[in-house]
Motif scaffolding. Structure first.
Motif, PDB file in Angstrom:
ATOM      1  N   ARG A  57      -2.202 -18.499   2.418  1.00  0.00           N
ATOM      2  CA  ARG A  57      -2.772 -17.848   3.605  1.00  0.00           C
ATOM      3  C   ARG A  57      -4.305 -17.823   3.597  1.00  0.00           C
ATOM      4  NH1 ARG A  57       0.461 -14.716   6.959  1.00  0.00           N
ATOM      5  NH2 ARG A  57      -1.480 -14.793   8.173  1.00  0.00           N
ATOM      6  N   ALA A 101      -6.772 -14.146   9.810  1.00  0.00           N
ATOM      7  CA  ALA A 101      -5.349 -14.008  10.127  1.00  0.00           C
ATOM      8  C   ALA A 101      -4.631 -13.250   9.013  1.00  0.00           C
ATOM      9  CB  ALA A 101      -4.721 -15.391  10.321  1.00  0.00           C
ATOM     10  N   PHE A 102      -4.979 -13.578   7.755  1.00  0.00           N
ATOM     11  CA  PHE A 102      -4.362 -12.875   6.624  1.00  0.00           C
ATOM     12  C   PHE A 102      -4.715 -11.392   6.659  1.00  0.00           C
ATOM     13  CE2 PHE A 102      -5.029 -10.964   2.455  1.00  0.00           C
ATOM     14  CZ  PHE A 102      -3.766 -11.089   1.888  1.00  0.00           C
ATOM     15  N   ASP A 105      -2.796  -9.538   9.394  1.00  0.00           N
ATOM     16  CA  ASP A 105      -1.375  -9.378   9.073  1.00  0.00           C
ATOM     17  C   ASP A 105      -1.167  -8.420   7.902  1.00  0.00           C
ATOM     18  OD1 ASP A 105      -0.836 -11.136  11.075  1.00  0.00           O
ATOM     19  OD2 ASP A 105      -0.331 -12.828   9.783  1.00  0.00           O
ATOM     20  N   CYS A 106      -2.030  -8.541   6.886  1.00  0.00           N
ATOM     21  CA  CYS A 106      -1.859  -7.729   5.677  1.00  0.00           C
ATOM     22  C   CYS A 106      -2.097  -6.251   5.961  1.00  0.00           C
ATOM     23  CB  CYS A 106      -2.812  -8.225   4.582  1.00  0.00           C
ATOM     24  SG  CYS A 106      -2.759  -7.256   3.050  1.00  0.00           S
ATOM     25  N   GLN A 109       0.304  -4.759   8.278  1.00  0.00           N
ATOM     26  CA  GLN A 109       1.675  -4.784   7.747  1.00  0.00           C
ATOM     27  C   GLN A 109       2.647  -5.335   8.795  1.00  0.00           C
ATOM     28  OE1 GLN A 109       2.984  -1.317   5.595  1.00  0.00           O
ATOM     29  NE2 GLN A 109       0.971  -0.925   4.712  1.00  0.00           N
ATOM     30  N   VAL A 110       2.304  -6.515   9.275  1.00  0.00           N
ATOM     31  CA  VAL A 110       3.093  -7.172  10.318  1.00  0.00           C
ATOM     32  C   VAL A 110       4.474  -7.553   9.791  1.00  0.00           C
ATOM     33  CG1 VAL A 110       3.208  -9.231  11.783  1.00  0.00           C
ATOM     34  CG2 VAL A 110       1.023  -8.033  11.465  1.00  0.00           C
ATOM     35  N   ASP A 111       5.500  -7.346  10.597  1.00  0.00           N
ATOM     36  CA  ASP A 111       6.865  -7.698  10.214  1.00  0.00           C
ATOM     37  C   ASP A 111       6.955  -9.192   9.893  1.00  0.00           C
ATOM     38  OD1 ASP A 111       7.692  -5.111  10.588  1.00  0.00           O
ATOM     39  OD2 ASP A 111       8.483  -5.446  12.604  1.00  0.00           O
ATOM     40  N   PHE A 113       5.530 -10.737   7.536  1.00  0.00           N
ATOM     41  CA  PHE A 113       4.317 -11.273   6.920  1.00  0.00           C
ATOM     42  C   PHE A 113       4.553 -11.726   5.477  1.00  0.00           C
ATOM     43  CE2 PHE A 113       0.618  -9.832   4.251  1.00  0.00           C
ATOM     44  CZ  PHE A 113      -0.139 -10.985   4.422  1.00  0.00           C
ATOM     45  N   THR A 116       5.624 -15.225   4.637  1.00  0.00           N
ATOM     46  CA  THR A 116       4.687 -16.334   4.833  1.00  0.00           C
ATOM     47  C   THR A 116       3.760 -16.533   3.632  1.00  0.00           C
ATOM     48  OG1 THR A 116       2.925 -14.974   5.850  1.00  0.00           O
ATOM     49  CG2 THR A 116       4.682 -15.793   7.298  1.00  0.00           C
ATOM     50  N   CYS A 117       3.962 -15.712   2.596  1.00  0.00           N
ATOM     51  CA  CYS A 117       3.078 -15.760   1.421  1.00  0.00           C
ATOM     52  C   CYS A 117       3.795 -16.381   0.226  1.00  0.00           C
ATOM     53  CB  CYS A 117       2.626 -14.350   1.039  1.00  0.00           C
ATOM     54  SG  CYS A 117       1.782 -13.433   2.340  1.00  0.00           S
TER      55      CYS A 117
END
Length: 558
Positions: A57, A101-102, A105-106, A109-111, A113, A116-117
């Motif tokens: 990411r 973007a990271f 999302d981090c 606390q996007v659902d 997320f 994707t890591c």
């Protein structure tokens, strides 16, 4: 503008790391060079921070830092050019979009997320969430390249985007600044210049000790102590590990120092503050001259760290106010290194300063070094003391203290969280000459080296593994934080088998079993981040019960 000389300087430092640590790529070595140089941590800690790889990411390393009385999340992005002709390229703007973007999302606390890591980053994200929930913190984003920095327009865009997140700060390290950092780190001498106000000087000499007391301007004092490679902080080399005792601006005493420095009473600072004590190898000035310049060789601020840092923060808020500050300084010249520690302890009744350097000449360490040398081992009493000696025959005193505390003294959580106290209050407990000798040290260090090999292998597995085996990946990620608890588990298995803990040949075969049990212990606690798990005192007790197949108690996180 960076030069071929700068390129050679940084590339040689990375090449040395690559060779010493037997790394696979120069990029990995460059990453470790950046993290260790900028954060001043050791290579083992730095390795545990790396998240670089597929599905990272845009985040190549994450380090959660609770030193210096602060709580900081460090996010790194590296760009390593393989040849000098690539060093004229700016940091790619596409990378900052990935970082933004990271971050969104981090911290949102996007659902979905986490999916994707990569596994190492996923574990770091869980640790970040735990870290944020545990108290106020700030985030520092580091863009590191052996090329040029961001184009100014892109930097402005990035900083503007970061501004919507609170407590974020951007740092850029390019080839030029990294060259300065590497050169500064390897320099053998450091010199600073102050100026005595008016003719207000008192000098005294007693045998091999000489001192001068005078008044200096606050802004000139701060300018002299500012890190030449990172103007956003004071130079840690002038405080060594003493900077760890800085309690932050929210500490009541430091807040009052700060408030005075930026207030209308800044001119009264001299009367309200106890001043600064500096010990150095040599100082020189011309008596009788008004505003006499004062030169100090290899100075150490042994008392007044809180005042120094509070004034630095004040200078960033109201430089004009700090220009009105007058500061009392006492400067002591001595060639006797043992006197450094005595002055530090005598002048710090509330928060004693016992840095690694000030302890480096302790008789126990000196004798241990001599004893180890007879076995062809070299003890680094100071950091990188024997940097020209092969890594395989060197023992770092700080790391030895941590391993000894975890393995011999059975305090793995303290080894993890209180490294800044190894040369302070824990020193007599760790470096006890009645229990520590060269052969035992070699045995414990050999065990640590073997455990570290297992840790590195697991990290490599996690980085190379496919996302399809996510469960297996997460199971191996615990070893990033759990090294000292692994040593503790080996100790407990040795005790159970009635094996001498200093017999490396008998103890080392226990590592795989200890590793298996610790992995099961972590797996049974999926809702606790490893960062928190291995910093909690209850973990040791529950792990002990688990290793003996007893019913584990509920882990308390209070």
């Amino acid at each position: 503008m960076a030069t071929l000389l700068d390129w050679g300087n940084v590339d040689a430092a990375a090449a040395q790391i690559e060779k010493t640590l037997n790394l696979e790529t120069r990029r990995e070595a460059f990453s470790l060079l950046c993290v260790t140089s900028l954060l001043r941590i050791d290579f083992d800690e730095a390795r545990g921070s790396i998240t670089d790889g597929g599905e990272d990411r845009g985040v190549d390393a994450v380090y959660l830092d609770e030193r210096f009385g602060l709580r900081v999340i460090h996010l790194f992005q590296f760009k390593c050019h393989s040849k000098f002709n690539g060093s004229n390229r700016n940091f790619p703007s596409t990378e900052i979009d990935k970082l933004l973007a990271f971050i969104g999302d981090c911290f949102g606390q996007v659902d979905g997320f986490l999916d994707t890591c990569n596994p190492l980053l996923r574990q770091k994200v869980l640790d970040i969430w735990d870290f944020v929930n545990s108290g106020a913190c700030k985030v520092e984003v580091h863009l590191c390249s052996n090329g040029e920095r961001l184009i100014p327009d892109h930097k402005a865009r990035f900083e503007s985007s970061l501004a919507r997140f609170k407590f974020f700060q951007l740092h850029e390290a390019d080839l030029d600044s990294l060259s300065d950092t590497v050169s500064h780190r390897t320099a053998t001498e450091r010199e600073i210049h102050l100026r005595i106000v008016e003719e207000q000087v008192y000098e005294r000499t007693d045998g091999n000790v000489r001192a001068v007391i005078g008044t200096v301007c606050g802004d000139e004092f701060i300018a002299a102590l500012t890190d030449p490679t990172k103007p956003t902080q004071l130079d840690p080399d002038l405080f060594e590990e003493n900077v760890r005792v800085y309690l932050g601006e929210q500490n009541d005493i430091n807040r009052r120092i700060y408030d005075t420095a930026v207030s209308n009473e800044a001119g009264m600072f001299w009367y309200f503050n106890n001043g600064i004590t500096i010990v150095c190898e040599r100082f020189s000035y011309q008596p009788g001259f008004k505003n006499a310049p004062l030169r100090l060789l290899n100075p150490q601020v042994v008392n007044g760290g809180q005042t120094s840092h509070a004034l630095f923060q004040a200078s960033r808020t109201s430089f004009a106010s700090v220009q009105r500050v007058r500061l009392l300084v006492r400067i002591i010249e001595t060639q006797d290194k043992s006197l450094y520690a005595k002055v530090a302890e005598a002048t710090n009744s509330q928060t004693p300063i016992r840095s690694r350097d000030l302890r480096s000449n302790d008789p126990v360490l000196v004798r241990l070094e001599a004893s180890l040398l007879k076995h062809e081992w070299h003890l680094d009493r100071k950091r990188d003391q024997h940097s020209k000696i092969d890594e395989s025959k060197r023992i770092d005193a700080l790391k030895l203290g941590q391993v000894w505390l975890a393995y011999v003294r059975a305090e793995p959580d303290k080894a993890k969280t209180a490294s800044d106290r190894i040369f302070g209050e824990y020193f007599p407990l760790v470096f006890d000459p009645s229990e520590m000798d060269a052969k035992r040290v070699i045995a414990v260090w050999s065990l640590y080296t073997e455990i570290e090999k297992h840790r590195r292998a697991k990290l490599q597995e996690a980085r190379r593994a496919s996302k399809l085996v996510a469960e297996q990946e997460i199971e191996s990620a615990w070893i990033v934080e759990g090294l000292y608890h692994l040593a503790f588990a080996v100790r407990k298995l040795a005790d159970r088998a009635n094996i001498d803990i200093f017999d490396f040949d008998q103890v080392s075969p226990l590592i795989p079993e200890a590793e298996r049990r610790l992995a099961e212990f972590v797996k049974d606690r999926p809702n606790i981040s490893t960062y928190r798990l291995f910093r909690n005192a209850a973990t040791k007790q529950n792990l002990f019960r688990a290793s003996l197949n007893e019913q584990p108690q509920q882990l308390s996180l209070l």
